[in-house]
Design a protein around this motif. Structure first.
Motif, short mmCIF file in Angstrom:
data_model
loop_
_atom_site.label_atom_id
_atom_site.label_comp_id
_atom_site.label_asym_id
_atom_site.label_seq_id
_atom_site.Cartn_x
_atom_site.Cartn_y
_atom_site.Cartn_z
N GLU A 192 1.17 -1.06 -0.42
CA GLU A 192 0.33 -0.12 0.08
C GLU A 192 0.73 1.18 0.07
O GLU A 192 1.51 1.33 1.01
N PRO A 193 0.88 1.69 -1.18
CA PRO A 193 1.20 3.35 -0.89
C PRO A 193 1.16 4.10 0.20
O PRO A 193 0.14 4.18 0.52
N ARG A 194 2.07 5.33 0.50
CA ARG A 194 1.59 6.23 1.55
C ARG A 194 0.15 6.76 1.38
O ARG A 194 -0.56 7.20 2.23
N TYR A 195 -0.09 6.84 0.26
CA TYR A 195 -1.90 7.56 -0.22
C TYR A 195 -2.14 7.24 -1.47
O TYR A 195 -1.56 6.18 -2.25
N PRO A 196 -3.49 6.87 -1.83
CA PRO A 196 -4.24 6.29 -3.01
C PRO A 196 -3.68 7.37 -4.12
O PRO A 196 -3.82 8.33 -4.38
N LEU A 197 -3.68 6.58 -5.11
CA LEU A 197 -2.49 7.33 -6.53
C LEU A 197 -4.23 7.02 -7.26
O LEU A 197 -4.98 6.53 -7.68
N PHE A 198 -4.14 8.62 -7.31
CA PHE A 198 -5.44 8.89 -8.65
C PHE A 198 -4.94 9.25 -9.74
O PHE A 198 -3.82 9.02 -10.35
N GLY A 199 -5.60 9.81 -11.08
CA GLY A 199 -4.91 9.59 -12.42
C GLY A 199 -3.86 10.90 -12.04
O GLY A 199 -4.30 11.96 -12.09
N GLY A 200 -3.21 10.60 -13.60
CA GLY A 200 -2.28 11.61 -12.99
C GLY A 200 -1.28 11.54 -11.74
O GLY A 200 0.24 11.95 -12.16
N TRP A 201 -1.46 10.45 -10.56
CA TRP A 201 -0.40 11.46 -9.52
C TRP A 201 1.11 9.76 -10.14
O TRP A 201 0.40 8.48 -10.27
N LYS A 202 1.56 9.64 -8.83
CA LYS A 202 3.18 9.17 -9.43
C LYS A 202 3.58 8.86 -7.49
O LYS A 202 2.81 9.80 -6.76
N SER A 203 4.23 7.69 -7.92
CA SER A 203 4.26 7.08 -6.89
C SER A 203 5.83 5.85 -7.15
O SER A 203 5.99 6.05 -7.86
N THR A 204 7.22 6.41 -6.10
CA THR A 204 8.11 5.69 -6.41
C THR A 204 9.36 4.97 -5.12
O THR A 204 8.35 5.69 -4.43
N PHE A 205 9.26 4.03 -5.49
CA PHE A 205 9.48 2.62 -4.18
C PHE A 205 10.69 1.75 -4.72
O PHE A 205 10.82 1.22 -5.83
N VAL A 206 10.47 1.02 -3.13
CA VAL A 206 11.37 0.03 -3.51
C VAL A 206 10.87 -1.10 -3.03
O VAL A 206 11.27 -0.99 -1.93
N ILE A 207 11.07 -2.97 -3.83
CA ILE A 207 11.07 -4.00 -2.82
C ILE A 207 12.17 -4.87 -3.16
O ILE A 207 12.86 -4.08 -4.40
N GLY A 208 12.88 -4.95 -1.76
CA GLY A 208 13.59 -6.01 -2.08
C GLY A 208 13.34 -7.59 -1.00
O GLY A 208 12.68 -7.06 -0.44
N TYR A 209 14.08 -8.09 -1.40
CA TYR A 209 14.26 -9.63 -1.51
C TYR A 209 15.22 -10.69 -1.91
O TYR A 209 15.73 -10.19 -2.70
N GLY A 210 15.56 -11.33 -0.62
CA GLY A 210 16.40 -12.91 -1.45
C GLY A 210 15.72 -14.19 -1.48
O GLY A 210 14.48 -14.49 -0.41
#
Length: 494
Positions: A343-361
């Motif tokens: 879940e991003p920090r805020y809901p995404l509406f049209g035109g909104w962007k979000s950057t994040f990183v997922i990591g695992y082993g």
């Protein structure tokens, strides 16, 4: 007089004969050049397939799935050879707009009926033909065996389109539903005549604002049917526009960089950098958190979570952005797969962007293998682990252990490949990185790929020996320092 005449003729012969030889040689050279050019053109014409009237489509059925922002088209064809010679190839035609949005084209030959039906995959490749009307693009289906005179074959074709739904209106408020346009043809574009055809469109809901009518046209609940049409000539085209409601999440990753780092000490570390955007109708006005949480129909076209399908037996999973760790995620694991709900920090509406990183082993023994000749290879999944997501640009970087040689990648579809070098902790010569790049990636690209390389186990001793040498030198320096007398003493005078 005779002698004078012979001398005169000899001088004229010696003067003009070389020019005649040169002129003759130039003419022969020109003829040879023209002949070679004509031969080359004839060979190119013979090697390049072209639409032929020796094939016809007896029946064609097209089903277009519009329930998501990724448009899937299922095409069933029965192709018959009405010519004198055999045919080993079948052409698929696409309009320039469709060709720009194409992500996947697959074909299979079907045999049998209903539950006993079997499918044999066929090779499909784009081809360059300039004789199509209005910039028509072609894909070539290679049959397993030539189709003889009077014979017929049933083909199942799947092609996927991205960015083909156009939001209209282009801006909506928080309380409005999202409406989109879909543009296509009521009749199937084909270089062959079609005796009978029909097209079915499935929408996500029964709300259809408008659609183009091409008789006969029928609509029932969420399905819209065009046809049947009979005896259609080649390249028949009837443009249609369907305006309907689609509140599905238009999740698009503008850029995804996946780094897969191999360590022969027992683990594979995967790091994924996302640049996510909502590609639907742009949000207008102010955002109200109270209205969003209190009214169920508020922000129906937005999305507040995403599901990522990870390999089984994952460990050390993290999800964070530029601010820090994001704790609003849930991980479910079993022996087949692992599902990470983020879940991003805020809901995404049209035109909104979000950057994040997922990591695992993941465990090394699940994805790294050794061939009979001693070559090691990584077998991992290509594509994006997020469900129902389009990736505009995907970069997969496979970081091999230091000392790896002769890397090569095997991918089941065309990608751009290159190698680069990366330096990490305790590296001396650096690590080889195999870089794979592809644009317009959809979930159907989540297929296994392999990276082969050669590695000598002696290189695994490099880092332990380096650490041992450093500690040994440090210890010797300390011992030497303790045995040195660096005090200053006065010299006694006698």
């Amino acid at each position: 007089m005779n002698q004078l005449k012979e001398k005169t003729e000899k001088r004229v012969y010696q003067k003009f004969f070389p020019q005649r030889l040169a002129m003759g040689a130039m003419a022969i050279l020109r003829l040879a050049l023209v002949f070679s050019i004509l031969t080359s053109f004839s060979l190119l014409a013979g090697s390049s397939p072209s639409p032929s009237t020796k094939l016809q489509i007896v029946t064609a059925e097209r089903r277009i799935d519009l329930t998501s922002h990724i448009v899937k088209v299922f095409l069933t064809l029965k192709v018959e050879n009405i010519g004198e010679s055999s045919a080993s190839e079948v052409l698929l035609a696409f309009s320039p707009t469709e060709a720009d949005c194409l992500a996947v084209v697959k074909a299979a030959a079907s045999a049998g009926k209903k539950k006993k039906k079997s499918y044999l995959p066929l090779d499909v490749k784009p081809t360059d033909l300039s004789d199509g009307p209005n910039g028509t693009k072609y894909y070539l289906i290679h049959l397993l065996k030539p189709l003889g005179k009077g014979e017929a074959i049933s083909l199942e074709v799947l092609y996927i389109l991205t960015h083909s739904l156009e939001p209209f209106p282009v801006e909506i408020s928080q309380s409005e539903s999202q409406l989109v346009y879909y543009r296509d043809s009521a009749k199937i574009l084909s270089p062959y005549p079609i005796k009978q055809q029909a097209t079915f469109l499935k929408t996500p809901s029964s709300r259809v604002e408008s659609f183009t009518r091409v008789v006969p046209t029928d609509r029932a609940n969420t399905e819209l049917r065009y046809g049947p049409y009979e005896e259609q000539p080649p390249f028949s085209y009837s443009p249609i526009i369907v305006h309907f409601e689609n509140n599905k999440a238009f999740s698009v990753v503008e850029e995804l960089v996946r780094e897969i780092e191999i360590s022969h000490w027992g683990s594979i570390q995967v790091t994924e950098h996302y640049k996510l955007v909502h590609a639907g109708a742009r949000h207008k006005g102010a955002f109200s958190r109270v209205e969003y949480q209190s009214r169920p129909n508020s922000g129906v076209s937005s999305f507040k979570n995403l599901l990522a399908e990870l390999p089984p037996r994952v460990h050390s999973v993290y999800y964070r952005d530029n601010i820090g760790n994001i704790s609003s995620s849930r991980l479910r694991t079993n022996f087949k797969k692992s599902e990470l709900l983020i879940e991003p920090r805020y809901p995404l509406f049209g035109g909104w962007k979000s950057t994040f990183v997922i990591g695992y082993g993941v465990p090394l023994e699940d994805f790294l293998f050794e061939a009979a000749d001693g070559t090691r290879y990584l077998n991992y999944s290509f594509g994006c682990p997020l469900a129902e997501t389009v990736v505009d640009k995907l970069t997969v970087k496979v970081v091999l252990p230091e000392g790896s040689k002769n890397p090569s990648a095997v991918v089941p579809f065309p990608v751009e490949q290159r190698t680069e070098r990366k330096y990490s902790y305790l590296d001396v010569v650096g690590r080889t990185v195999v870089v794979l790049e592809k644009s317009n990636v959809v979930p159907e690209h989540n297929s296994p790929f392999q990276v082969y390389y050669q590695f000598s186990p002696i290189y695994m001793l490099a880092e332990p020996l380096m650490l041992t040498s450093v500690f040994f030198l440090f210890f010797m320096a300390c011992v030497t320092y303790l045995h040195l007398d660096l005090s200053i003493s006065k010299i006694k005078q006698t």
